[in-house]
Scaffold this motif. Sequence first.
Motif, PDB file in Angstrom:
ATOM      1  N   PHE A 196      -0.452 -12.320   9.247  1.00  0.00           N
ATOM      2  CA  PHE A 196       0.297 -13.265   8.635  1.00  0.00           C
ATOM      3  C   PHE A 196      -0.379 -12.567   6.770  1.00  0.00           C
ATOM      4  N   GLN A 197      -1.162 -12.411   6.724  1.00  0.00           N
ATOM      5  CA  GLN A 197      -0.993 -12.606   5.313  1.00  0.00           C
ATOM      6  C   GLN A 197      -0.592 -10.883   4.247  1.00  0.00           C
ATOM      7  N   ASP A 239       0.351  -8.735  -6.567  1.00  0.00           N
ATOM      8  CA  ASP A 239      -0.279  -8.333  -5.139  1.00  0.00           C
ATOM      9  C   ASP A 239      -1.319  -7.050  -5.397  1.00  0.00           C
ATOM     10  N   ASN A 265      -5.321 -12.193   9.282  1.00  0.00           N
ATOM     11  CA  ASN A 265      -4.639 -11.031   8.932  1.00  0.00           C
ATOM     12  C   ASN A 265      -3.550 -10.368   8.571  1.00  0.00           C
ATOM     13  N   LYS A 284       8.776  -8.491  -5.273  1.00  0.00           N
ATOM     14  CA  LYS A 284       7.995  -8.759  -4.733  1.00  0.00           C
ATOM     15  C   LYS A 284       6.734  -9.660  -4.853  1.00  0.00           C
ATOM     16  N   PRO A 285       5.628 -10.735  -4.146  1.00  0.00           N
ATOM     17  CA  PRO A 285       4.321 -11.051  -5.059  1.00  0.00           C
ATOM     18  C   PRO A 285       3.987 -10.506  -5.542  1.00  0.00           C
ATOM     19  N   ARG A 294      -6.330  -7.935  -1.721  1.00  0.00           N
ATOM     20  CA  ARG A 294      -6.915  -7.230  -0.574  1.00  0.00           C
ATOM     21  C   ARG A 294      -7.863  -7.477  -0.048  1.00  0.00           C
ATOM     22  N   LEU A 317       1.870  -9.365   6.630  1.00  0.00           N
ATOM     23  CA  LEU A 317       3.584 -10.007   6.646  1.00  0.00           C
ATOM     24  C   LEU A 317       3.703 -10.894   5.696  1.00  0.00           C
ATOM     25  N   ARG A 318       2.970 -11.431   4.825  1.00  0.00           N
ATOM     26  CA  ARG A 318       3.200 -12.213   3.620  1.00  0.00           C
ATOM     27  C   ARG A 318       3.936 -11.184   2.557  1.00  0.00           C
ATOM     28  N   LEU A 319       3.030 -10.407   2.491  1.00  0.00           N
ATOM     29  CA  LEU A 319       2.824  -9.017   1.040  1.00  0.00           C
ATOM     30  C   LEU A 319       3.790  -7.613   1.775  1.00  0.00           C
ATOM     31  N   ASN A 320       4.311  -7.718   2.892  1.00  0.00           N
ATOM     32  CA  ASN A 320       5.192  -6.365   3.352  1.00  0.00           C
ATOM     33  C   ASN A 320       5.839  -6.475   4.043  1.00  0.00           C
ATOM     34  N   PRO A 321       7.338  -7.573   4.032  1.00  0.00           N
ATOM     35  CA  PRO A 321       8.608  -8.376   5.139  1.00  0.00           C
ATOM     36  C   PRO A 321       8.098  -6.941   5.812  1.00  0.00           C
TER      37      PRO A 321
END
Length: 146
Positions: free
Chosen positions: A120-121, A75, A118, A72-73, A80, A123-127
Amino acid sequence: MTGMDARDPELKKELNATLQARRELGEEYESALVDSFLEKVDQRIDGTVDRRLRRQLAEQQMVTARGARSPKPTDSFGERFGFGIVSLVLAIPLSAIGGGLANLPGLLVAWVGIVGVNAFQALRLNPDLFRGRRAKPSSQSSDWEG
């Protein structure tokens, strides 16, 4: 060079010992001494190759154990939290501009944009965030079940 350095002190000692033995024993033993030295070099190379292969195999096993997922990216809580603070700070002037120019519809458009960014952010961090919860079938049956 990695693994086996060209200036390996043990290998250098072996070479010096081989050269010294050649001087003492003469040319008739040169072939045997060279063969012995080359065998030691070969063993050293084999050991280095074996270590590299074991490391690569272990890395492949870890990738397989993870299910071939990419990590995962990165984070952190600070990222956050900072994104949330910046989002709220920017929400004030965006709300004022949207509400001032187009009243309630402008305000709604501004907030839909803020929520969208927010979401989108997140969802990007936690699909899996918006997929909902699914019951996972249990492979183990209870002793109480028939």
